[in-house]
Design a protein around this motif. Structure first.
Motif, PDB file in Angstrom:
ATOM      1  N   ALA B 153       0.845  -1.200   0.000  1.00 52.65           N
ATOM      2  CA  ALA B 153       0.000   0.000   0.000  1.00 52.65           C
ATOM      3  C   ALA B 153       0.876   1.244   0.000  1.00 52.65           C
ATOM      4  CB  ALA B 153      -0.925   0.000   1.211  1.00 52.65           C
ATOM      5  N   ASP B 154       1.974   1.187   0.732  1.00 49.39           N
ATOM      6  CA  ASP B 154       2.891   2.328   0.778  1.00 49.39           C
ATOM      7  C   ASP B 154       3.484   2.603  -0.599  1.00 49.39           C
ATOM      8  OD1 ASP B 154       4.357   4.213   2.691  1.00 49.39           O
ATOM      9  OD2 ASP B 154       6.017   3.339   1.561  1.00 49.39           O
ATOM     10  N   ARG B 155       3.798   1.542  -1.313  1.00 53.71           N
ATOM     11  CA  ARG B 155       4.323   1.657  -2.666  1.00 53.71           C
ATOM     12  C   ARG B 155       3.301   2.338  -3.578  1.00 53.71           C
ATOM     13  NH1 ARG B 155       7.819  -1.041  -5.985  1.00 53.71           N
ATOM     14  NH2 ARG B 155       8.035   0.661  -7.441  1.00 53.71           N
ATOM     15  N   ILE B 156       2.039   1.863  -3.459  1.00 50.87           N
ATOM     16  CA  ILE B 156       0.958   2.420  -4.263  1.00 50.87           C
ATOM     17  C   ILE B 156       0.751   3.903  -3.946  1.00 50.87           C
ATOM     18  CG2 ILE B 156      -1.574   2.379  -4.515  1.00 50.87           C
ATOM     19  CD1 ILE B 156      -0.246   0.227  -6.148  1.00 50.87           C
ATOM     20  N   ILE B 157       0.784   4.235  -2.656  1.00 51.88           N
ATOM     21  CA  ILE B 157       0.597   5.633  -2.256  1.00 51.88           C
ATOM     22  C   ILE B 157       1.683   6.505  -2.884  1.00 51.88           C
ATOM     23  CG2 ILE B 157       0.763   7.204  -0.268  1.00 51.88           C
ATOM     24  CD1 ILE B 157      -0.810   5.091   1.337  1.00 51.88           C
ATOM     25  N   GLY B 158       2.917   5.991  -2.893  1.00 49.50           N
ATOM     26  CA  GLY B 158       4.007   6.725  -3.530  1.00 49.50           C
ATOM     27  C   GLY B 158       3.717   6.991  -5.007  1.00 49.50           C
ATOM     28  N   LEU B 159       3.198   5.971  -5.695  1.00 49.79           N
ATOM     29  CA  LEU B 159       2.891   6.117  -7.127  1.00 49.79           C
ATOM     30  C   LEU B 159       1.718   7.076  -7.336  1.00 49.79           C
ATOM     31  CD1 LEU B 159       3.273   2.379  -8.219  1.00 49.79           C
ATOM     32  CD2 LEU B 159       4.838   4.269  -8.705  1.00 49.79           C
ATOM     33  N   LEU B 160       0.721   7.011  -6.444  1.00 46.29           N
ATOM     34  CA  LEU B 160      -0.438   7.904  -6.569  1.00 46.29           C
ATOM     35  C   LEU B 160      -0.030   9.354  -6.337  1.00 46.29           C
ATOM     36  CD1 LEU B 160      -3.196   5.855  -4.669  1.00 46.29           C
ATOM     37  CD2 LEU B 160      -2.995   6.188  -7.149  1.00 46.29           C
ATOM     38  N   GLU B 161       0.894   9.545  -5.384  1.00 49.70           N
ATOM     39  CA  GLU B 161       1.337  10.909  -5.099  1.00 49.70           C
ATOM     40  C   GLU B 161       2.091  11.500  -6.278  1.00 49.70           C
ATOM     41  OE1 GLU B 161       3.446  10.980  -1.404  1.00 49.70           O
ATOM     42  OE2 GLU B 161       1.574  11.163  -0.279  1.00 49.70           O
ATOM     43  N   ALA B 162       2.781  10.637  -7.005  1.00 41.70           N
ATOM     44  CA  ALA B 162       3.544  11.111  -8.150  1.00 41.70           C
ATOM     45  C   ALA B 162       2.632  11.437  -9.330  1.00 41.70           C
ATOM     46  CB  ALA B 162       4.575  10.061  -8.555  1.00 41.70           C
ATOM     47  N   LYS B 163       1.394  10.979  -9.261  1.00 42.22           N
ATOM     48  CA  LYS B 163       0.469  11.152 -10.384  1.00 42.22           C
ATOM     49  C   LYS B 163      -0.380  12.404 -10.144  1.00 42.22           C
ATOM     50  CE  LYS B 163      -2.131   9.177 -13.786  1.00 42.22           C
ATOM     51  NZ  LYS B 163      -1.635   8.933 -15.109  1.00 42.22           N
ATOM     52  N   GLU B 164      -0.147  13.405 -10.982  1.00 39.89           N
ATOM     53  CA  GLU B 164      -0.790  14.694 -10.782  1.00 39.89           C
ATOM     54  C   GLU B 164      -2.313  14.643 -10.792  1.00 39.89           C
ATOM     55  OE1 GLU B 164       0.102  18.384 -13.152  1.00 39.89           O
ATOM     56  OE2 GLU B 164       2.121  17.553 -12.827  1.00 39.89           O
ATOM     57  N   GLU B 165      -2.866  13.803 -11.679  1.00 38.46           N
ATOM     58  CA  GLU B 165      -4.319  13.759 -11.849  1.00 38.46           C
ATOM     59  C   GLU B 165      -5.042  13.280 -10.591  1.00 38.46           C
ATOM     60  OE1 GLU B 165      -2.126  12.589 -13.911  1.00 38.46           O
ATOM     61  OE2 GLU B 165      -2.490  13.422 -15.904  1.00 38.46           O
ATOM     62  N   ILE B 166      -4.354  12.497  -9.779  1.00 39.10           N
ATOM     63  CA  ILE B 166      -4.971  12.001  -8.541  1.00 39.10           C
ATOM     64  C   ILE B 166      -4.952  13.113  -7.494  1.00 39.10           C
ATOM     65  CG2 ILE B 166      -4.849  10.255  -6.695  1.00 39.10           C
ATOM     66  CD1 ILE B 166      -5.494   8.936  -9.277  1.00 39.10           C
ATOM     67  N   GLN B 167      -6.148  13.646  -7.216  1.00 44.41           N
ATOM     68  CA  GLN B 167      -6.203  14.783  -6.296  1.00 44.41           C
ATOM     69  C   GLN B 167      -6.258  14.366  -4.840  1.00 44.41           C
ATOM     70  OE1 GLN B 167      -9.523  16.687  -8.081  1.00 44.41           O
ATOM     71  NE2 GLN B 167      -8.298  17.307  -9.845  1.00 44.41           N
ATOM     72  N   SER B 168      -6.818  13.192  -4.578  1.00 47.03           N
ATOM     73  CA  SER B 168      -6.821  12.728  -3.190  1.00 47.03           C
ATOM     74  C   SER B 168      -6.893  11.218  -3.146  1.00 47.03           C
ATOM     75  CB  SER B 168      -7.994  13.338  -2.428  1.00 47.03           C
ATOM     76  OG  SER B 168      -9.175  12.636  -2.730  1.00 47.03           O
ATOM     77  N   TYR B 169      -6.358  10.674  -2.071  1.00 47.80           N
ATOM     78  CA  TYR B 169      -6.499   9.234  -1.879  1.00 47.80           C
ATOM     79  C   TYR B 169      -6.816   8.972  -0.422  1.00 47.80           C
ATOM     80  CZ  TYR B 169      -1.770   9.657  -0.055  1.00 47.80           C
ATOM     81  OH  TYR B 169      -0.669  10.032   0.669  1.00 47.80           O
ATOM     82  N   LYS B 170      -7.550   7.881  -0.191  1.00 44.10           N
ATOM     83  CA  LYS B 170      -7.940   7.539   1.170  1.00 44.10           C
ATOM     84  C   LYS B 170      -7.647   6.060   1.400  1.00 44.10           C
ATOM     85  CE  LYS B 170     -10.004  11.379   2.549  1.00 44.10           C
ATOM     86  NZ  LYS B 170     -11.162  11.974   1.902  1.00 44.10           N
ATOM     87  N   LEU B 171      -7.486   5.729   2.655  1.00 48.61           N
ATOM     88  CA  LEU B 171      -7.147   4.369   3.031  1.00 48.61           C
ATOM     89  C   LEU B 171      -8.385   3.608   3.493  1.00 48.61           C
ATOM     90  CD1 LEU B 171      -4.360   2.972   3.330  1.00 48.61           C
ATOM     91  CD2 LEU B 171      -4.506   3.512   5.768  1.00 48.61           C
ATOM     92  N   LEU B 172      -8.531   2.373   3.023  1.00 49.94           N
ATOM     93  CA  LEU B 172      -9.589   1.508   3.534  1.00 49.94           C
ATOM     94  C   LEU B 172      -8.946   0.257   4.123  1.00 49.94           C
ATOM     95  CD1 LEU B 172     -13.056   0.773   2.186  1.00 49.94           C
ATOM     96  CD2 LEU B 172     -11.591  -1.180   2.646  1.00 49.94           C
ATOM     97  N   LEU B 173      -9.174   0.056   5.408  1.00 50.10           N
ATOM     98  CA  LEU B 173      -8.559  -1.072   6.097  1.00 50.10           C
ATOM     99  C   LEU B 173      -9.551  -2.219   6.153  1.00 50.10           C
ATOM    100  CD1 LEU B 173      -5.839  -1.564   7.290  1.00 50.10           C
ATOM    101  CD2 LEU B 173      -6.688  -0.811   9.499  1.00 50.10           C
ATOM    102  N   ASN B 174      -9.205  -3.318   5.501  1.00 45.72           N
ATOM    103  CA  ASN B 174     -10.124  -4.453   5.385  1.00 45.72           C
ATOM    104  C   ASN B 174      -9.663  -5.630   6.243  1.00 45.72           C
ATOM    105  OD1 ASN B 174     -12.276  -5.986   4.428  1.00 45.72           O
ATOM    106  ND2 ASN B 174     -11.212  -6.603   2.563  1.00 45.72           N
ATOM    107  N   ARG B 175     -10.595  -6.504   6.527  1.00 47.50           N
ATOM    108  CA  ARG B 175     -10.329  -7.746   7.269  1.00 47.50           C
ATOM    109  C   ARG B 175      -9.734  -7.499   8.650  1.00 47.50           C
ATOM    110  NH1 ARG B 175      -9.402 -12.499   3.019  1.00 47.50           N
ATOM    111  NH2 ARG B 175     -10.532 -13.480   4.701  1.00 47.50           N
TER     112      ARG B 175
END
Ligand SMILES: Nc1ncnc2c1ncn2[C@@H]1O[C@H](COP(=O)(O)OP(=O)(O)OP(=O)(O)O)[C@@H](O)[C@H]1O
Ligand SMILES: [Mg+2]
Lengths: 156, 271
Positions: B153-175
């Motif tokens: 998830a940390d890896r993904i967050i890093g990639l999302l932050e690098a992507k300008e079009e993504i204005q916000s991201y939120k965490l969903l904790l499952n299981r």
């Protein structure tokens, strides 16, 4: 009868004491994750760490005699921050003469390769500054904080 | 109308992206929003099964980009909820069958007619992931409280932050398993949130009802008595901008809390 209770008491008490000492699974996970994420985020690979270790040993051996195999360079957690911790088991600090000779050996080499002269000049200057602190740490593990890296705070 | 495009992603496989997509989509539709679910897991499609729509799929997203049908023709209406529809993945093609640009175009077109476009992302960080995030401006990162899932998830967050079009991201904790957290055998919600330093949009408990609802092809949010269903409904409400407090999953569990309840009950009666 009393003995049985005594025995039982010791067993139960011992069990709790042991449980207390051992880090629980959750803390282990949190700590391991923090370290591995710091490596992931900084791209500091084990190879780079190993290279740093080698160069640090080289530099520090000028001033102290140490147990090279026991030198540790690791990420550790310090409160909310991650720190790169260098732990050096110091056997003894070298005396002035030893440091002098090693440095003059260096400058001999430098004469042959003049482009390195500047670097060596800097090194011999810093010798005096470091001398006293090297003595302070004699026979004890000195821990040097190399760098602090803030955990990222980019959540939006 | 200009809808919101939200990608549901995770990095690690099997943590609940598809379950989350199906449930949030259904919950939003139940709240009266017009919703399209897009399955971008080409070759491994599942969203149709979770919604019980597997027998109704005629055209897939690949048919749309290869112009064998119009976009509207490929949208399959949900059985229960007319507000919800699915754009299915092709089962026989691989990730290279669509491009980022094509997915972006599809999202742009859907935004005109729908309130929410939810994109179910495949596992990994390769082309399938890049495709899925191409048209999105928001992301939900799904993780479980396990080390490998959090790391990914940390890896993904890093990639999302690098992507300008993504204005916000939120965490969903499952299981989430409150009893394991209580015994200090599993990382807590707070631990994961702190480590990833991301905002939380939902906490979903481990729930065997999810397995039975998957088997029936009926998302668990349709079951009003289910705890996981309630948790997913809360996520949908938060997405719509409501301020919904997080459920305390630890309540009513374990002997100690039961004893406490019992005593506080007694005290209450004395009054
Ligand atoms: N909260 C939960 N409680 C119990 N089981 C769950 C829960 N969430 C997901 N599961 C189960 O975990 C499995 C994987 O879920 P799902 O298919 O949604 O994950 P995914 O992230 O989409 O996987 P993939 O990466 O393969 O696409 C399924 O069998 C599902 O029923
Ligand atoms: Mg999936």
């Amino acid at each position: 009868m009393r003995d049985i209770f005594q025995d039982l008491f010791n067993k139960v008490f011992g069990f709790f004491r042991q449980a207390e000492k051992e880090e629980n699974a959750k803390d282990t996970a949190v700590n391991r994750l923090r370290v591995v994420l710091m490596q992931d985020r900084t791209n500091l690979t084990p190879e780079l760490l190993e290279k740093m270790r080698g160069e640090l040993i080289e530099l520090l051996s000028k001033y102290v005699e140490m147990d090279k195999d026991a030198l540790e360079l690791n990420f550790e957690q310090e409160g909310n921050q991650m720190a790169l911790m260098l732990s050096i088991p110091v056997l003894r600090a070298k005396d002035e003469d030893e440091i002098e000779t090693e440095n003059s050996e260096d400058s001999d080499e430098a004469e042959e390769k003049p482009e390195e002269e500047n670097l060596d000049a800097e090194n011999s200057e810093s010798t005096e500054d470091t001398e006293s602190s090297a003595e302070d740490t004699q026979d004890e593990e000195s821990e040097t904080k190399e760098s602090n890296t803030n955990s990222k705070d980019k959540s939006k | 109308m200009s809808g919101r495009v939200i990608v549901i992603t995770s990095g690690k496989g099997g943590v609940g992206k598809t379950t989350t997509s199906a449930n949030i989509g259904t919950a939003l539709a139940r709240a009266g929003k017009k919703v399209v679910l897009i399955d971008t897991d080409l070759g491994l499609r599942n969203l149709d099964l979770l919604l019980g729509l597997e027998n109704r799929i005629v055209y897939t997203i690949v048919d749309v980009v290869e112009e064998r049908c119009k976009l509207k023709q490929a949208l399959v209406k949900d059985k229960k909820n007319p507000n919800l529809c699915l754009l299915a993945a092709a089962q026989t093609r691989d990730k290279s069958a669509i491009t980022q640009e094509q997915l972006k175009d599809i999202c742009e077109e859907l935004k005109k007619d729908y309130d929410f476009i939810l994109v179910d992302c495949p596992a990994g960080i390769e082309q399938g992931f890049q495709n899925a995030i191409a048209g999105a401006s928001e992301a939900i990162v799904v993780t479980t409280p396990e080390m490998s899932a959090v790391r990914d998830a940390d890896r993904i967050i890093g990639l999302l932050e690098a992507k300008e079009e993504i204005q916000s991201y939120k965490l969903l904790l499952n299981r989430v398993r409150p009893n394991l957290i209580k015994s200090n055998d599993m990382m807590s919600v707070e631990d994961v949130v702190e480590i990833l330093s991301a905002d939380l949009v939902g906490i979903i408990p481990e729930d065997t009802g999810i397995i039975t609802s998957t088997n029936k092809g009926d998302p668990i949010v349709n079951d009003d008595s289910s705890l996981a269903g309630k948790a997913y409904n809360n996520v949908a409400r938060r997405i719509m901008g409501e301020d919904v407090p997080f459920m305390n999953l630890e309540e009513d569990r374990g002997v100690i809390s039961k004893v406490k309840k019992f005593f506080s009950g007694l005290i209450g009666k004395e009054k």
